[in-house]
Scaffold this motif. Sequence first.
Motif, PDB file in Angstrom:
ATOM      1  N   LYS A  31       3.960  -2.817   5.581  1.00 49.96           N
ATOM      2  CA  LYS A  31       4.567  -1.513   5.315  1.00 49.96           C
ATOM      3  C   LYS A  31       6.084  -1.648   5.293  1.00 49.96           C
ATOM      4  O   LYS A  31       6.665  -2.434   6.031  1.00 49.96           O
ATOM      5  N   ASN A  32       6.703  -0.878   4.442  1.00 47.63           N
ATOM      6  CA  ASN A  32       8.161  -0.784   4.329  1.00 47.63           C
ATOM      7  C   ASN A  32       8.838  -2.068   3.865  1.00 47.63           C
ATOM      8  O   ASN A  32      10.037  -2.227   4.049  1.00 47.63           O
ATOM      9  N   LYS A  66      -1.594  -4.367   1.122  1.00 41.95           N
ATOM     10  CA  LYS A  66      -2.674  -5.024   1.854  1.00 41.95           C
ATOM     11  C   LYS A  66      -2.869  -6.443   1.333  1.00 41.95           C
ATOM     12  O   LYS A  66      -2.658  -6.723   0.168  1.00 41.95           O
ATOM     13  N   PHE A  67      -3.272  -7.332   2.232  1.00 43.99           N
ATOM     14  CA  PHE A  67      -3.544  -8.715   1.841  1.00 43.99           C
ATOM     15  C   PHE A  67      -4.755  -9.240   2.607  1.00 43.99           C
ATOM     16  O   PHE A  67      -5.089  -8.762   3.682  1.00 43.99           O
TER      17      PHE A  67
END
Length: 79
Positions: A31-32, A66-67
């Motif tokens: 995130k970010n 996402k990963f």
Amino acid sequence: MNLLRSIIIVLFAFNSSFAQIDHYEISGDIKNIPAKQIFLHLVKSHPVSNQPYVTKIDSAAVKDGKFIIKRDTNILEPS
């Protein structure tokens, strides 16, 4: 006969408890940070010079923050 059956059941239970997992999966959210790809590196110290060196193990694309890194092999040593 019941003793023999019990021994066989115990042996099968021990045999299956020592099975090795031959894959790993790492998943997470980013995130970010605008990331396109994420890498898994192994960082170790050289035994003589004590200088760190880095080895790339795997990588994955980041989609929608996402990963998932999947591999069908073991890492040779815990790190």
